[in-house]
Design a protein around this motif. Structure first.
Motif, short mmCIF file in Angstrom:
data_model
loop_
_atom_site.label_atom_id
_atom_site.label_comp_id
_atom_site.label_asym_id
_atom_site.label_seq_id
_atom_site.Cartn_x
_atom_site.Cartn_y
_atom_site.Cartn_z
N ALA A 101 -35.54 -17.29 -52.71
CA ALA A 101 -36.01 -17.40 -54.09
C ALA A 101 -35.26 -16.41 -54.98
O ALA A 101 -35.80 -15.90 -55.96
CB ALA A 101 -37.52 -17.16 -54.18
N SER A 102 -34.02 -16.11 -54.57
CA SER A 102 -33.10 -15.35 -55.39
C SER A 102 -33.67 -13.98 -55.79
O SER A 102 -33.95 -13.15 -54.95
CB SER A 102 -32.72 -16.18 -56.63
N HIS A 103 -33.86 -13.76 -57.10
CA HIS A 103 -34.32 -12.46 -57.60
C HIS A 103 -35.83 -12.37 -57.70
O HIS A 103 -36.36 -11.35 -58.16
CB HIS A 103 -33.69 -12.20 -58.97
N ASN A 104 -36.57 -13.39 -57.26
CA ASN A 104 -38.04 -13.38 -57.33
C ASN A 104 -38.64 -12.41 -56.31
O ASN A 104 -37.98 -12.02 -55.36
CB ASN A 104 -38.59 -14.78 -57.06
N PRO A 105 -39.93 -12.04 -56.49
CA PRO A 105 -40.60 -11.18 -55.51
C PRO A 105 -40.70 -11.85 -54.14
O PRO A 105 -40.54 -13.08 -54.01
CB PRO A 105 -41.99 -10.97 -56.12
N TYR A 106 -41.01 -11.04 -53.12
CA TYR A 106 -40.96 -11.53 -51.74
C TYR A 106 -41.94 -12.67 -51.48
O TYR A 106 -41.69 -13.51 -50.60
CB TYR A 106 -41.25 -10.39 -50.76
N ALA A 107 -43.07 -12.72 -52.20
CA ALA A 107 -44.08 -13.75 -51.94
C ALA A 107 -43.60 -15.14 -52.31
O ALA A 107 -44.14 -16.14 -51.83
CB ALA A 107 -45.37 -13.43 -52.68
N ASP A 108 -42.58 -15.24 -53.14
CA ASP A 108 -41.97 -16.53 -53.47
C ASP A 108 -40.88 -16.86 -52.46
O ASP A 108 -40.32 -15.97 -51.82
CB ASP A 108 -41.33 -16.50 -54.87
N ASN A 109 -40.59 -18.13 -52.34
CA ASN A 109 -39.42 -18.53 -51.57
C ASN A 109 -38.91 -19.87 -52.11
O ASN A 109 -39.56 -20.48 -52.97
CB ASN A 109 -39.70 -18.61 -50.07
N GLY A 110 -37.77 -20.29 -51.61
CA GLY A 110 -37.19 -21.52 -52.12
C GLY A 110 -36.23 -22.14 -51.13
O GLY A 110 -35.86 -21.52 -50.13
N ILE A 111 -35.84 -23.36 -51.41
CA ILE A 111 -34.89 -24.11 -50.58
C ILE A 111 -33.79 -24.64 -51.48
O ILE A 111 -34.05 -25.42 -52.40
CB ILE A 111 -35.58 -25.27 -49.85
N LYS A 112 -32.56 -24.18 -51.24
CA LYS A 112 -31.40 -24.65 -51.98
C LYS A 112 -30.54 -25.48 -51.03
O LYS A 112 -30.28 -25.08 -49.90
CB LYS A 112 -30.58 -23.47 -52.52
#
Length: 446
Positions: A101-112
């Motif tokens: 999730a790039s520059h977001n806090p650790y609790a976020d995540n993402g899939i690119k």
């Protein structure tokens, strides 16, 4: 057609809340795998991640999804986003995945997701994958289920690639560099690359624990870097974000240098060397007018796009430019990478520093930015920008700034917010213009 899951940079959200759940990750794996099953060769997907605690969960779910439809999976572990783009192409994979999730806090995540050419997916591919997520994907027959394995030398491959972008006739010998890796994906590769090129490296933000990514470190929180550069007597400081596709630099005095100044340094250096393609630089509407005026004085064009690195890249690929980026430090150098690469951009800045013999404070201050102010106006519904009074106020503001500044007003693509940005030679005038427009938008939305 509006996208349901994909945003401007993949799928992202709070972990264990829709859409960023293990179940969704498995569905994405099945859908993306099925979409890229083309031809009768053995299909492969490569997967990297940053250092978030949830990366393990999402990685395993994606592996289950991909292997269930017959794709082999190669796992790299923590690596920068641009490394995944590079390795997807170099390993002849059908698909690449970055869990971040790039520059977001650790609790976020993402899939690119990256296609076989190493570039992020097109809108058409994302829409096709979304349709499969919401539909039925047939699993592979038992003999055709995919396998998964880890590649232990992926970091070394990326380090070798990054070093190859640094000029052969230069070294970093004698240069003291502080590098802040945001406790993220570059915590091993960035310090090693700089050290192997000869720098005296002081590394911070290199102790990830799953929960401290981007926490008071990295490109969005450079205060510790500023303090460390000054206290250590370093020549320069480099800050990356959680997945290392952004770069912010700090000079020897602890002053933060943004992406506009960095792009100016790279573009003018490449123009001098005859390697700047098409005589221009691509940036977004948010880049400072001071950058545009500086480049114009050097005979370099500035091409502006909508906000978002995907739009910058589209213009670069479509019009033949090889330098582009955003004020935030997302810098794309397409001679080397298919997406923003903070480490590769940093190496270009360091090359200019070595060549010039100048202190960073002198080299990196290419222009005085014009006063710029951005404010957000939240609204509950409707289209306040269509209001006649708002249109009149905006028209008056544009007339007032003609020849002296710029006005950029745009709705957010992810939330009910109107972003109002103005810049000009008079800071008081800029603030007054922004406030008038914000007040009009607020009144129209009431």
């Amino acid at each position: 057609m509006a996208r349901k899951y994909f945003g401007t940079d993949g799928i992202r959200g709070l972990t264990n809340k829709a859409p960023m759940t293990a179940q969704m990750a498995m569905q994405v794996g099945m859908a993306a795998g099925a979409h890229f099953l083309r031809g009768d060769h053995k299909h492969r997907v490569v997967i990297g991640k940053d250092t978030r605690l949830s990366g393990y969960m999402l990685e395993n779910a994606l592996v289950a999804g991909f292997t269930s439809v017959g794709m082999d999976v190669t796992l790299f572990g923590p690596l920068p986003t641009p490394a995944i783009g590079m390795l997807t192409k170099s390993m002849r994979a059908d698909l690449g995945v970055m869990i971040s999730a790039s520059h977001n806090p650790y609790a976020d995540n993402g899939i690119k997701l990256f296609g076989p050419d190493g570039y992020k997916l097109s809108d058409a591919d994302e829409l096709a994958i979304e349709a499969l997520i919401d539909g039925d994907v047939a699993p592979a027959d038992a003999p055709d289920i995919g396998r998964a394995r880890r590649v232990e030398d992926a970091r070394g491959r990326y380090i070798h690639f990054a070093k190859a972008t640094f000029p052969d006739d230069l070294t970093l010998d004698g240069l003291r560099v502080v590098v802040d890796c945001a406790n993220g994906a570059a915590y091993q590769v960035a310090p090693t690359t700089l050290w192997e090129l000869g720098a005296d490296v002081i590394a911070i933000g290199v102790s990830p624990n799953g929960k401290n990514i981007n926490d008071q470190v990295g490109s969005t929180a450079p205060q510790v870097l500023c303090e460390t550069v000054v206290s250590s007597g370093a020549h320069i400081g480099i800050a990356l974000d959680g997945d290392a596709d952004r770069l912010i630099v700090v000079d020897e005095n602890g002053r933060v240098i943004d992406g506009d100044q960095l792009m100016a340094v790279i573009a003018t250096g490449w123009a001098r060397a005859g390697t700047l393609k098409n005589g221009g630089l691509v940036a977004t509407v948010m880049s400072n007018l001071g950058l545009e005026r500086h480049l114009s004085a050097q005979g370099i064009k500035l091409i502006r796009t909508a906000v978002g690195d995907r739009y910058v890249l589209e213009a670069m690929r479509g019009q033949g430019y090889n330098v582009g980026g955003e004020q935030s430090g997302h810098i794309i150098l397409s001679d080397y990478a298919t997406t923003g690469d903070g480490l590769v951009a940093a190496l270009q800045i360091l090359a200019e520093l070595v060549r010039s013999g100048l202190p960073a404070s002198e080299l990196l201050h290419r222009f005085d930015p014009l006063p710029q102010l951005l404010k957000n106006v939240r609204f509950k519904g409707g289209k306040p920008l269509d209001d006649a009074t708002v249109k009149a106020v905006i028209a008056d503001a544009e007339g007032e700034l003609t020849g002296k500044g710029r006005l950029v007003i745009r709705p957010s693509g992810t939330e009910p917010v109107i972003r109002v940005m103005a810049e000009g030679e008079d800071a008081a005038q800029v603030e007054a213009v922004v406030d008038r427009i914000c007040n009009a938008v607020t009144a129209a939305a009431a």
